[in-house]
Design an enzyme around this catalytic site. Sequence first.
Site, PDB file in Angstrom:
ATOM      1  CB  ALA A 199      42.755  46.848  48.287  1.00 61.21           C
ATOM      2  CG  ASP A 200      40.292  42.682  43.218  1.00 56.99           C
ATOM      3  OD1 ASP A 200      40.826  43.194  42.539  1.00 56.99           O
ATOM      4  OD2 ASP A 200      39.376  42.032  43.179  1.00 56.99           O
ATOM      5  CB  THR A 201      35.951  45.232  46.499  1.00 58.05           C
ATOM      6  OG1 THR A 201      36.923  45.837  47.374  1.00 58.05           O
ATOM      7  CG2 THR A 201      35.344  44.869  46.984  1.00 58.05           C
TER       8      THR A 201
END
EC number: 3.6.1.9
Length: 191
Positions: free
Chosen positions: A69-71
Amino acid sequence: MPPRFVLASRSPRRRQILELAGWPFDVQESQADETIAPGTPPDEAVQLLARRKVEAVLPSFPDAYVLGADTIVVCDGRLLGKPRTEEEAFAMLRLLSGRTHDVWTGVAIALPHGVITSFAEKTAVTFWELDDEEIAAYIATGEPMDKAGAYGIQGRAALFVKRIEGDYLTVVGLPLSRTVRELRRLGWPPA
């Protein structure tokens, strides 16, 4: 023997969120490149970065489910990643003060033997007006330095938040309810 489940992340926040699902999993830090081309739309950017994290870990776990995941934070069309300096953190927080911005988290899931699927979730966050002293005191804690947009909603920056629209956990770093539904659709946990 059922396949393993691996979280491709060094984020303690993502680890804590994923633990809420109640599944055993391994953690493997990803050393993926986190640069993106200018002009990349935010939903595409976070999915691309999440996929890179999965692809970096997948060779070590080819028979596992691997999640990455990446934000990022987006305000005025600007993509705000992790600040490199305290000055950059200050500028980001000044930009977000008194305004609504979007937080995008992309999630990529590799199935055993490498098929990768991904999605992105967006949550709108509105900050109260922040004065320079508040911003400086927050930066002095060190908390903003490893977080997209220079703040952690689950930490002291909770004091800055006037309103959110969307999934709170998207802002923290992993939209768990959507992720669990996607994993079930993809066959996890195995019967």
